[in-house]
Design an enzyme around this catalytic site. Structure first.
Site: not given
Lengths: 306, 426, 183
Positions: B64-65, B95, B182, B235, B308, B312, B326-327
């Site tokens: 969710l950042r 993270n 991870h 993942h 996942d 961005h 990534f992502g």
């Protein structure tokens, strides 16, 4: 009959007719290079940016000569002088270039795919002068021109690329181009420098140089990056040079005529001995001459196609 | 407000129900399930002919950042994205900046989520295993669990140190919480931008070997074997790792795993486009690995489908491939990809899909069971399994649009959710 | 190809070339100082024929070269079809020579302009003279041929085609309707 693409991003998937056209056209430019005035007006009024995000004096000069000899106006932009270091993105750099009405961009960049990316965001013709470990198409084309000039054909010629295959755009572009032209390609180096599943590109893999040379007509020797020891790709350069260095003794042992090429710059005494580099087997200086002609050919064909 | 959802295909794996029925919801609770239910006056009615009504989907792997990267996603936009994607619950990864390693951050996240669309989406924070996610000192797991952390992970990075991992498994296990790994041996993946193999060779791209995932999963399973604990592989993406989990399950270990829709849909061939929306970690793998994901889903080795979801901003992705982060976002394409790639080809039944999107993640995380029966709180996901639609990233509710699936035609579309007394229709 | 008139036939073609050879020799007082340069592709073939005739008359070797003017064209940028480069092949030094430039048809003069530029880049000839099989008029540049096989007045809707045995199987000069409709 123009090239099939507006850009030269790589030799992966390129039609063999395109390669043939570039090599045939380069022959005309080899003639121009022999003239007292080594310049033709074909690209008069065209502006070409040489966008070098990585240092490469040799490739840049070769391109710049080619551009000047076609009467184009070259503009040089290297990473040191540009704003790239200040965090400007490639996209922004490209957009600025676009506003300056640039016709063609020659780009060297450390990231694989950078030239593909650039070709999607600018209208100019893009020539890839090396993107990471991906492709360096003009180097491969000049290598192919040199082989064809020496041996008359590429069909069924056995070419062995020796050295750090895993990190080499020269190796990859040569493999794509040579395979398209019907040559037989093998690679040779320590297993740590041979990338995964490379046999699926239609090349043979050798870990022993003498064995590789037993069937080769041409050795294309790659520069070994001195820092490869840091990530355990190599134990020592001494060992590398003993196992994979091209020497007169090895050439004598091969018992067949083998010509030797090297994209430069050479680490004398590491991947190739001085005797070989300067000797009768060497086509290294021929490659430099042909490099200008092949780059003129590519610039001309892209710059005059509509 | 009371609701009557008519003529839906009600599928509840826990009660083994699959049939057309009406559902009457009064004050957020299921009043009745059955045919031709009569609605009291003032009841809002919806005809759900052709629509599957399932227990609410939970995406146990979402970024969710917030806090720290609100230009990519916020709790608010993330919850809207989840609702639009058919999820009544998401687990947010730690993270963030600062990392979710302090109870105050957990409380903040839960509070903010309750204010989004009347709290229709439950947000369950997953806390960091180690302080600052630096892999060295354990985060205060008792306090974090007390504040609402449902599991622990350093996701985005592995818990690399075996001793730290051992202690984390023991400590979390004591709390009956799962450690989510991870799985990446980072000494092998430094600088890598895609999976190592034929395509990375053909593109000259710096690559990450599959073994980097396998060795961590193998090591962790040995730790679980020695120090009895609950362990979940985030993942999962390689055949090797799936085989390891299969063996661990056979041995009765508490080992589970999840797969993302992109890892059962795309192969590394997609990277040939140099589209930075094909760059994720773990990277897209080979066709054989994709096959292994499907086998794992079919035989139950893979318990959960989780997205996942990794937003961005567009300019972060509009760079050279190797420099791109990534992502990809995943919440709004999860149901479509799952139905298209798994249900239509016959790999999973719809009921099995519901287990992997609702029942199993909640079981692994110790969340309340969801049932579609009278007396239960209504927590429902509604989707049309036959609806074809074209993915348009510009219509995403997520703040970010970084998806490789733009323009793809999918079958199976989320239509809405019901949770906490609120009906959300997309 | 819609032929409107056959201007020169095979025997006439041979006679015309022979006349041109004699005129070139007369103007230059023999073949000692001259070199023949044909513009590829049809000019190249005519140059070879002329050179052979001159050699037969003079009994001495004549220097001959071929010019591909593609790189000097002024329409490279807007030409829709990219021409194939055949390459220039002039192995002698042009400096001090009387260069006889040979082409099939003289029309706008742009090809000759490009050829002059290219020859000048190769060295400094004493003179450059121009020999053509046919001059059809409509000059756009101030260029005039020194040796003309046949003057053929044309309208813009017409074209002049020079056929040669080596490529076309016969020698002839034809007046044809312009391809692709009227100008």
């Amino acid at each position: 009959m123009p090239l099939s693409s507006r850009h030269l991003l790589g030799l992966d998937g390129i039609p063999s007719d395109d390669i043939k056209l570039i090599l045939d056209t380069a022959t005309s430019f080899r003639e121009v290079l022999e003239r007292p005035i080594k310049k033709v007006p074909s690209l008069q009024g065209k502006t070409v940016v040489n966008l070098f995000f990585e240092n490469s004096t040799r490739t840049r000069i070769s391109f710049e000569l080619a551009e000047r000899r076609l009467s184009a106006d070259p503009v040089n932009m290297s990473a040191d002088a540009s704003s790239v270091r200040k965090g400007e993105t490639l996209k922004d750099t490209a957009r600025n270039i676009e506003m300056m009405k640039i016709d063609m961009v020659v780009m060297r960049h450390a990231a694989a795919g950078a030239a593909h990316y650039l070709s999607q965001v600018v209208r100019a013709n893009v020539i890839n002068a090396g993107d990471g470990a991906h492709e360096h198409p003009t180097q491969a084309l000049l290598d192919m021109y040199t082989i064809r000039e020496k041996l008359g054909t590429l069909q069924d010629v056995n070419i062995c690329i020796v050295g750090d295959i895993a990190h080499s755009r020269v190796a990859l572009s040569n493999i794509y181009g040579l395979r398209a032209m019907g040559a037989k390609v093998s690679v040779c180096g320590p297993r740590t420098l041979i990338p995964a599943e490379i046999d699926r590109l239609g090349v043979r893999v050798h870990y022993d140089l003498d064995e590789a040379m037993a069937g080769a007509d041409v050795l294309n020797v790659l520069r070994i990056q001195l820092e490869r020891q840091d990530r355990c790709f190599l134990p020592t350069l001494r060992e590398y040079s003993q196992a994979y260095g091209v020497t007169p003794e090895r050439l004598a042992r091969a018992k067949r005529p083998i010509v030797v090429m090297h994209p430069g710059p050479i680490n004398r005494g590491v991947e190739i001995s001085a005797d070989v580099a300067d000797g009768e087997h060497s086509l290294i200086l021929q490659q430099v001459l042909n490099g200008v002609a092949v780059r003129m050919s590519v610039l001309y064909l892209l710059g005059t196609a509509n | 407000m009371n609701y009557l959802l008519k003529n839906g295909r009600v599928i509840d794996p826990l009660t083994d129900h699959d049939g057309i029925a009406d559902i009457l919801i009064v004050d957020g609770r299921i009043e009745a399930v059955g045919k031709n239910l009569k609605a009291p006056a003032g009841t809002e009615q919806h005809d759900l002919t052709g629509v599957v009504v399932a227990p609410g989907f939970t995406d146990m792997h979402v970024h969710l950042r917030e806090p720290g990267f609100e230009h990519k996603e916020t709790i608010e936009t993330g919850c809207h994205s989840a609702a639009a994607g058919g999820f009544t619950a998401v687990c947010c990864m730690p993270n963030t900046q600062p990392a979710i390693d302090d109870p105050s951050i957990i409380r903040m996240i839960i509070e903010r989520a309750k204010k989004v669309h009347q709290g229709v989406v439950d947000v369950y924070p997953v806390a960091a295993v180690t302080k600052d996610r630096n892999g060295k000192l354990l985060a205060p797991m008792i306090e974090l669990a007390g504040a609402g952390a449902v599991a622990f992970t350093d996701d985005g990075a592995p818990v690399a140190d075996a001793e730290v991992m051992r202690r984390a498994l023991e400590y979390a296990g004591m709390l009956r919480k799962t450690v989510i790994q991870h799985a990446e041996e980072t000494s092998m993946t430094k600088g890598g931008a895609m999976s190592e193999g034929f395509v990375s060779t053909a593109l000259g791209m710096p690559a990450m070997p599959r073994a980097a995932e396998d060795v961590i999963v193998a090591r962790d399973i040995h730790l679980v074997r020695s120090f009895a604990a609950q362990y979940h592989v985030a993942h999962i993406s390689t055949r090797g790792a799936v085989d390891l989990v299969r063996t661990a399950k056979r041995d009765g270990l508490s080992v589970t795993c999840e797969v993302t829709p992109h890892h059962f849909t795309l192969t590394d061939e997609a990277v040939r486009s140099f589209d930075t929306n094909t760059k994720m970690n773990p990277p897209l793998r080979s066709a054989d690995d994709v096959e292994a994901m499907k086998e794992g889903l079919r035989d139950g080795t893979i318990d959960v489908i989780a997205t996942d979801h990794a937003p961005h901003s567009y300019d972060e992705k509009e760079v050279e491939y190797v420099y791109a982060p990534f992502g990809i976002v995943g919440l709004e394409t999860s149901i479509g990809l799952s139905v298209s790639e798994l249900v239509l080809p016959g790999i999973l039944t719809i009921a099995q899909l519901i287990e992997k999107c609702s029942v199993n993640p909640r079981k692994i995380l110790g969340l309340p069971e969801l049932r579609i029966e009278p007396g239960a709180r209504a927590n429902l996901t509604l989707f049309d399994p036959a609806k074809e639609w074209i993915v348009d990233t510009q219509k995403f509710k997520s703040k970010s649009k970084n998806s490789p699936f733009h323009g793809r035609t999918l079958t199976g579309k989320p239509l809405g959710i019901f949770n906490n007394g609120v009906l959300f229709l997309s | 190809m819609n032929i409107k008139a056959r201007i020169i036939d095979e025997p006439g073609f041979e006679r015309m070339l022979r006349r041109l050879a004699h005129e070139i020799l007369e103007r230059n007082k023999g073949s000692e100082t001259i070199a023949i340069v044909g513009i590829v592709t049809r000019g190249e073939i005519i140059a070879r024929r002329l050179a052979k005739m001159i050699q037969d008359i003079e009994h001495r070797e004549l220097q001959i070269g071929f010019l591909d003017i593609t790189l000097y064209r002024d329409d490279l940028r807007d030409n829709l079809k990219q021409p194939i480069l055949r390459g220039t092949d002039i192995s002698f030094d042009v400096t001090g020579k009387n260069i006889v430039l040979v082409d099939d048809v003289l029309y706008t003069g742009r090809t000759v302009r490009a050829a002059l530029d290219e020859i000048v880049d190769l060295g400094r000839p004493a003179t450059i003279q121009l020999a053509v099989v046919a001059d059809r008029g409509h000059r756009e540049f101030p260029i005039k041929a020194d040796f003309v096989g046949k003057n053929i007045p044309t309208s813009p809707d017409e074209e002049v085609r020079v056929l040669v045995k080596e490529i076309d199987g016969e020698d002839a000069v034809l007046l044809v309707e312009r391809e692709g409709g009227k100008a």
